[in-house]
Motif scaffolding. Structure first.
Motif, PDB file in Angstrom:
ATOM      1  N   LYS A  83      30.923  26.568  43.030  1.00  0.00           N
ATOM      2  CA  LYS A  83      32.344  26.730  42.708  1.00  0.00           C
ATOM      3  C   LYS A  83      32.849  28.089  43.169  1.00  0.00           C
ATOM      4  O   LYS A  83      32.102  29.052  43.289  1.00  0.00           O
ATOM      5  CB  LYS A  83      32.570  26.575  41.199  1.00  0.00           C
ATOM      6  N   ASP A  84      34.131  28.147  43.375  1.00  0.00           N
ATOM      7  CA  ASP A  84      34.819  29.374  43.749  1.00  0.00           C
ATOM      8  C   ASP A  84      34.649  30.412  42.638  1.00  0.00           C
ATOM      9  O   ASP A  84      34.718  30.082  41.451  1.00  0.00           O
ATOM     10  CB  ASP A  84      36.305  29.041  43.965  1.00  0.00           C
ATOM     11  N   LEU A  85      34.427  31.661  43.014  1.00  0.00           N
ATOM     12  CA  LEU A  85      34.230  32.733  42.040  1.00  0.00           C
ATOM     13  C   LEU A  85      35.387  32.821  41.057  1.00  0.00           C
ATOM     14  O   LEU A  85      35.179  32.938  39.844  1.00  0.00           O
ATOM     15  CB  LEU A  85      34.035  34.073  42.761  1.00  0.00           C
ATOM     16  N   GLU A  90      37.574  32.083  35.599  1.00  0.00           N
ATOM     17  CA  GLU A  90      38.558  31.420  34.736  1.00  0.00           C
ATOM     18  C   GLU A  90      37.858  30.641  33.616  1.00  0.00           C
ATOM     19  O   GLU A  90      38.300  30.651  32.466  1.00  0.00           O
ATOM     20  CB  GLU A  90      39.443  30.495  35.574  1.00  0.00           C
ATOM     21  N   ILE A  91      36.760  29.985  33.957  1.00  0.00           N
ATOM     22  CA  ILE A  91      35.982  29.261  32.946  1.00  0.00           C
ATOM     23  C   ILE A  91      35.432  30.237  31.907  1.00  0.00           C
ATOM     24  O   ILE A  91      35.475  29.974  30.706  1.00  0.00           O
ATOM     25  CB  ILE A  91      34.839  28.455  33.616  1.00  0.00           C
ATOM     26  N   VAL A  92      34.937  31.375  32.371  1.00  0.00           N
ATOM     27  CA  VAL A  92      34.422  32.390  31.448  1.00  0.00           C
ATOM     28  C   VAL A  92      35.550  32.865  30.531  1.00  0.00           C
ATOM     29  O   VAL A  92      35.370  32.980  29.317  1.00  0.00           O
ATOM     30  CB  VAL A  92      33.799  33.586  32.213  1.00  0.00           C
ATOM     31  N   GLY A 103      33.115  34.783  26.952  1.00  0.00           N
ATOM     32  CA  GLY A 103      31.672  34.922  26.797  1.00  0.00           C
ATOM     33  C   GLY A 103      31.301  35.866  25.672  1.00  0.00           C
ATOM     34  O   GLY A 103      30.294  36.544  25.717  1.00  0.00           O
ATOM     35  N   MET A 104      32.128  35.942  24.660  1.00  0.00           N
ATOM     36  CA  MET A 104      31.982  36.810  23.484  1.00  0.00           C
ATOM     37  C   MET A 104      32.251  38.283  23.788  1.00  0.00           C
ATOM     38  O   MET A 104      32.031  39.137  22.959  1.00  0.00           O
ATOM     39  CB  MET A 104      30.601  36.670  22.823  1.00  0.00           C
ATOM     40  N   CYS A 105      32.720  38.593  24.966  1.00  0.00           N
ATOM     41  CA  CYS A 105      33.012  39.988  25.312  1.00  0.00           C
ATOM     42  C   CYS A 105      34.528  40.171  25.338  1.00  0.00           C
ATOM     43  O   CYS A 105      35.140  40.206  26.400  1.00  0.00           O
ATOM     44  CB  CYS A 105      32.392  40.352  26.667  1.00  0.00           C
ATOM     45  N   MET A 106      35.112  40.279  24.191  1.00  0.00           N
ATOM     46  CA  MET A 106      36.563  40.310  24.082  1.00  0.00           C
ATOM     47  C   MET A 106      37.208  41.550  24.692  1.00  0.00           C
ATOM     48  O   MET A 106      38.385  41.533  25.007  1.00  0.00           O
ATOM     49  CB  MET A 106      36.983  40.191  22.613  1.00  0.00           C
ATOM     50  N   ASP A 107      36.429  42.615  24.897  1.00  0.00           N
ATOM     51  CA  ASP A 107      37.015  43.813  25.495  1.00  0.00           C
ATOM     52  C   ASP A 107      36.669  43.954  26.975  1.00  0.00           C
ATOM     53  O   ASP A 107      36.989  44.962  27.603  1.00  0.00           O
ATOM     54  CB  ASP A 107      36.600  45.071  24.721  1.00  0.00           C
ATOM     55  N   CYS A 108      36.029  42.938  27.565  1.00  0.00           N
ATOM     56  CA  CYS A 108      35.718  42.984  28.995  1.00  0.00           C
ATOM     57  C   CYS A 108      37.002  42.827  29.814  1.00  0.00           C
ATOM     58  O   CYS A 108      37.874  42.032  29.467  1.00  0.00           O
ATOM     59  CB  CYS A 108      34.747  41.873  29.379  1.00  0.00           C
ATOM     60  N   THR A 109      37.078  43.557  30.887  1.00  0.00           N
ATOM     61  CA  THR A 109      38.219  43.438  31.795  1.00  0.00           C
ATOM     62  C   THR A 109      37.976  42.290  32.773  1.00  0.00           C
ATOM     63  O   THR A 109      36.847  41.794  32.910  1.00  0.00           O
ATOM     64  CB  THR A 109      38.410  44.737  32.603  1.00  0.00           C
ATOM     65  N   LEU A 113      34.329  40.884  34.092  1.00  0.00           N
ATOM     66  CA  LEU A 113      33.950  39.470  34.050  1.00  0.00           C
ATOM     67  C   LEU A 113      33.576  38.980  35.450  1.00  0.00           C
ATOM     68  O   LEU A 113      32.563  38.296  35.634  1.00  0.00           O
ATOM     69  CB  LEU A 113      35.082  38.620  33.480  1.00  0.00           C
ATOM     70  N   THR A 114      34.397  39.337  36.434  1.00  0.00           N
ATOM     71  CA  THR A 114      34.134  38.932  37.813  1.00  0.00           C
ATOM     72  C   THR A 114      32.798  39.503  38.290  1.00  0.00           C
ATOM     73  O   THR A 114      31.985  38.785  38.889  1.00  0.00           O
ATOM     74  CB  THR A 114      35.278  39.386  38.742  1.00  0.00           C
TER      75      THR A 114
END
Length: 125
Positions: A83-85, A90-92, A103-109, A113-114
């Motif tokens: 799948k496209d990155l 977007e799924i994450v 993914g439980m990382c609510m403060d990740c930018t 995530l990318t």
């Protein structure tokens, strides 16, 4: 000349890293001391980010919890590996099946995530 306690602690912590002996730890500690404060802060933040954020991914992707594709195991990724990155990120962000949003990382930018998704994809090759 006695070294300050903070320098001794830094050297001792650096020696705990694989392949780092006394002399290398000393060189690294002196390099850090001579560098700019913002460089030391970036290094410290990078270490803490890895501990705080990559560990979250590993919680599920390390054992295939709730159907998560396992880190480094191409078979468990199935067609997701193709799948496209942006689609995977977007799924994450939104979550899927047993995976919670972000993914439980609510403060990740978005960038973090990318990078995390790209890191997992790179491990499949």
């Amino acid at each position: 000349l006695k070294r300050p306690e903070s320098v001794i602690r830094l050297i001792n912590e650096l020696k705990r890293l694989p392949g780092i002996g006394q002399k290398t730890a000393e060189r690294l500690s002196f390099f850090i001391m001579r560098g700019q404060r913002d460089q030391a802060e970036k290094l410290a933040k990078s270490i803490l980010d890895v501990k705080d954020k990559v560990t979250l991914c590993q919680t599920c992707h390390g054992i295939g919890l709730a159907g998560a594709p396992m880190f480094g195991e191409k078979i468990s990724w199935g067609d997701r590996a193709n799948k496209d990155l942006d689609k995977l990120v977007e799924i994450v962000k939104n979550g899927l099946n047993g995976m919670p949003p972000m993914g439980m990382c609510m403060d990740c930018t978005q960038e973090e995530l990318t990078s995390s998704v790209q890191y997992m994809l790179d491990a499949l090759n």
